[in-house]
Every structure is written in structure tokens, then in C-alpha cells.
Design a protein around this motif. Structure first.
Motif, mmCIF file in Angstrom:
data_model
loop_
_atom_site.group_PDB
_atom_site.id
_atom_site.type_symbol
_atom_site.label_atom_id
_atom_site.label_comp_id
_atom_site.label_asym_id
_atom_site.label_seq_id
_atom_site.Cartn_x
_atom_site.Cartn_y
_atom_site.Cartn_z
ATOM 1 N N MET A 44 16.076 2.410 89.036
ATOM 2 C CA MET A 44 16.725 1.917 88.323
ATOM 3 C C MET A 44 16.746 0.323 88.891
ATOM 4 O O MET A 44 17.686 0.317 90.119
ATOM 5 C CB MET A 44 18.405 3.085 88.207
ATOM 6 C CG MET A 44 19.448 2.098 87.345
ATOM 7 S SD MET A 44 20.993 3.016 87.297
ATOM 8 C CE MET A 44 21.761 1.318 88.899
ATOM 9 N N THR A 46 19.728 -2.686 88.805
ATOM 10 C CA THR A 46 20.866 -3.490 88.791
ATOM 11 C C THR A 46 21.594 -4.219 89.346
ATOM 12 O O THR A 46 20.513 -4.881 90.554
ATOM 13 C CB THR A 46 22.260 -2.327 88.503
ATOM 14 O OG1 THR A 46 23.248 -2.792 87.506
ATOM 15 C CG2 THR A 46 22.743 -1.929 90.280
ATOM 16 N N ALA A 77 18.094 -0.147 79.242
ATOM 17 C CA ALA A 77 19.021 0.773 79.005
ATOM 18 C C ALA A 77 20.147 -0.300 79.254
ATOM 19 O O ALA A 77 21.249 0.459 79.988
ATOM 20 C CB ALA A 77 18.866 1.754 80.304
ATOM 21 N N ASP A 78 20.002 -1.280 79.027
ATOM 22 C CA ASP A 78 20.924 -1.801 79.173
ATOM 23 C C ASP A 78 21.590 -2.696 77.664
ATOM 24 O O ASP A 78 20.804 -2.782 76.295
ATOM 25 C CB ASP A 78 20.990 -3.773 79.556
ATOM 26 C CG ASP A 78 21.803 -4.657 79.470
ATOM 27 O OD1 ASP A 78 23.277 -4.464 78.603
ATOM 28 O OD2 ASP A 78 22.208 -5.545 80.271
ATOM 29 N N LEU A 134 24.277 6.877 77.608
ATOM 30 C CA LEU A 134 23.654 7.220 78.372
ATOM 31 C C LEU A 134 23.725 8.378 79.331
ATOM 32 O O LEU A 134 23.477 8.998 79.970
ATOM 33 C CB LEU A 134 23.410 6.352 79.437
ATOM 34 C CG LEU A 134 23.200 4.638 78.133
ATOM 35 C CD1 LEU A 134 23.456 3.755 79.569
ATOM 36 C CD2 LEU A 134 21.785 5.005 78.334
ATOM 37 N N THR A 157 19.060 -1.850 83.858
ATOM 38 C CA THR A 157 20.606 -1.530 83.578
ATOM 39 C C THR A 157 21.804 -2.600 83.259
ATOM 40 O O THR A 157 21.904 -3.890 83.893
ATOM 41 C CB THR A 157 21.451 0.509 83.815
ATOM 42 O OG1 THR A 157 21.348 -0.882 86.316
ATOM 43 C CG2 THR A 157 20.143 0.629 83.705
ATOM 44 N N ASP A 165 28.170 2.446 83.417
ATOM 45 C CA ASP A 165 26.427 2.726 82.473
ATOM 46 C C ASP A 165 25.537 2.785 83.565
ATOM 47 O O ASP A 165 25.305 3.445 83.573
ATOM 48 C CB ASP A 165 25.956 1.725 81.407
ATOM 49 C CG ASP A 165 26.852 1.581 80.312
ATOM 50 O OD1 ASP A 165 28.093 1.381 80.468
ATOM 51 O OD2 ASP A 165 26.197 1.036 79.072
ATOM 52 N N ALA A 166 25.966 1.717 84.857
ATOM 53 C CA ALA A 166 25.224 1.703 85.815
ATOM 54 C C ALA A 166 25.013 2.903 86.576
ATOM 55 O O ALA A 166 24.020 3.516 87.418
ATOM 56 C CB ALA A 166 24.651 0.395 86.441
ATOM 57 N N MET A 169 23.063 5.814 85.008
ATOM 58 C CA MET A 169 22.000 6.127 85.542
ATOM 59 C C MET A 169 21.449 6.308 86.613
ATOM 60 O O MET A 169 20.477 6.476 87.186
ATOM 61 C CB MET A 169 21.234 4.854 84.323
ATOM 62 C CG MET A 169 21.175 4.918 83.209
ATOM 63 S SD MET A 169 21.090 6.180 81.992
ATOM 64 C CE MET A 169 19.483 6.641 83.234
#
Length: 229
Positions: A44, A46, A77-78, A134, A157, A165-166, A169
Motif C-alpha cells: 500500500m 500513502t 483505492a483512492d 474498503l 490510497t 481509508d488508508a 487498507m
């Protein structure tokens, strides 16, 4: 990374032998050796705030893995301000949100890119409830399915200090990279971002310092291990 990457988001495709491209390859190698006991398959990416280069870093890192012959997927996934469909030049008519909301099958949103070995799932239409989507069991199941299809999955993200959100994930990923704008982000903000990731048990495998001048970096690029600092 240098600020010039903003002019050419996919510098690793446009000029794979440039110093900036070499920096991304070094990043790829450092990730591979960051933990020899655990296979890092889902990464991931970010940042602390908007505009630090997380999406550019995600895309270029994905390209370097693909250039090494790995089967790579990048997931946007943003779900608030998606950009990967612009960077990789694909349609965003359907995507991740379409699958998670049962509007499309997975194969309909797995898109090829212009590069061998690199696929993308764009964000799809922006939903009213990104965090809930998410955090859903369907998202977790989707990732498990994708792990059987791809060698490396890179997840772009939103900034970690902006929304949850981050964090959501990060808890589902093998490792987290945090992109920090060296001339913009203050130390306390970076530490708060790290603390937010620590709260969900995220494995911070590195910090990428972005927008470093050549005179300061002597090669455009700095990479620091962040899990114990």
C-alpha cells in the motif's frame, strides 16, 4: 525523488535508464529485502497529505516491477480523488467500486495497460461511502482472489491524515510505503501519520522522501526504513 517527475508521471516508462528510474528500481530492491522472512505481495502506498506524489510513486514502482518480469496489478483505492486512470491512460467508467457494489464482475474491470505484465483496476465511479466499501468483507475477499493471480499488488490510497481509508487498507496489506514531500511536510505531521498506521498494526516498510533537489540528494532519491523510528 525529484520534482521533475511531476512533468512526466511515468518516467520509468519514458526514460527507464534515467537517474530517477534507477531510484525507483532501488526502491523495488529495498522492498524485496526489507523482510526476508515474509513475502511482501501487497504494497500500500500513502502520504500524509495531498500533492506529495503517492500516486506517481505507486505507478512508477508498479512499472519497475513489471519491467523485471513480475505480473503486477495496481489498484486505485483512492475512491475520493483517483488519478491512476489518468497516469496509466485507461478508462475509469467501471472499476473497483463497480465490483464491490456488485455492478460488474472482476474480469470486466481488470484492464491491461500499454506495458507488458502490468494491469490496473481503476477506482470506478466515486461512491458516497468510500471507507465502508474498503472495509467490507467483499474487499478483503477480492484481495485474496487477486493474490492468486498476480505476483505484486500495489494499492494507491488517500493520504493517511485526511481520511480513514488508508488505515483500513493498511491493515489488509503486507507492507506500507509512505511518501513524504521533503520540502512541504513537517516532522510532526509525518509522525502523526506513522502513529495512525501503527494503530492498525500496519507494517511500515519504508518512507520515500519526494521532491528533493539534486544538490541535496546527490541522485534524486532517499529511502529510509520507518518501522522502528
Amino acid at each position: 525523488m525529484s520534482s521533475s517527475t511531476r512533468s512526466y508521471p511515468l518516467i520509468t516508462e519514458r526514460n527507464p535508464k534515467s537517474p530517477i528510474s534507477e531510484a525507483y528500481k532501488i526502491l523495488r530492491t529495498n522492498i524485496q529485502f526489507s523482510n526476508l522472512d515474509v513475502d511482501i505481495q501487497t504494497i500500500m502506498v500513502t502520504s500524509t497529505a495531498m500533492g506529495e506524489g503517492k500516486s506517481t510513486t505507486s505507478a512508477n514502482l508498479a512499472v519497475t516491477y513489471a519491467q523485471a518480469g513480475r505480473k503486477v496489478l495496481i489498484i486505485d483505492a483512492d475512491l475520493r480523488k483517483p488519478t491512476q486512470h489518468h497516469i496509466l491512460r485507461v478508462s475509469n467508467r467501471v472499476g473497483l467500486t463497480s465490483v464491490l457494489s456488485h455492478q460488474c464482475q472482476l474480469d470486466a474491470v481488470l484492464l491491461d495497460t500499454t506495458m507488458d505484465h502490468l494491469s490496473i483496476i481503476p477506482s470506478g465511479p466515486i461512491p458516497p461511502n468510500p471507507s465502508e466499501i474498503l472495509a467490507s468483507k467483499r474487499m478483503n475477499g477480492l484481495l485474496e482472489d487477486l493474490k492468486s493471480r498476480f505476483d505484486i499488488i500495489i494499492i494507491d490510497t488517500p493520504p493517511v491524515l485526511a481520511v480513514t481509508d488508508a488505515q483500513i487498507m493498511a491493515a489488509q496489506s503486507d507492507g506500507v510505503l509512505m511518501v513524504v514531500d521533503s520540502g512541504k511536510v513537517k516532522k510532526d505531521a509525518a509522525l502523526r501519520a506513522k502513529a495512525s498506521l501503527d494503530m492498525v498494526g500496519a507494517k511500515l516498510i519504508g518512507v520515500v522522501l519526494n521532491n528533493i533537489s539534486r544538490s541535496r540528494s546527490e541522485g534524486y532519491y532517499t529511502y529510509n526504513y520507518g518501522s522502528h523510528k
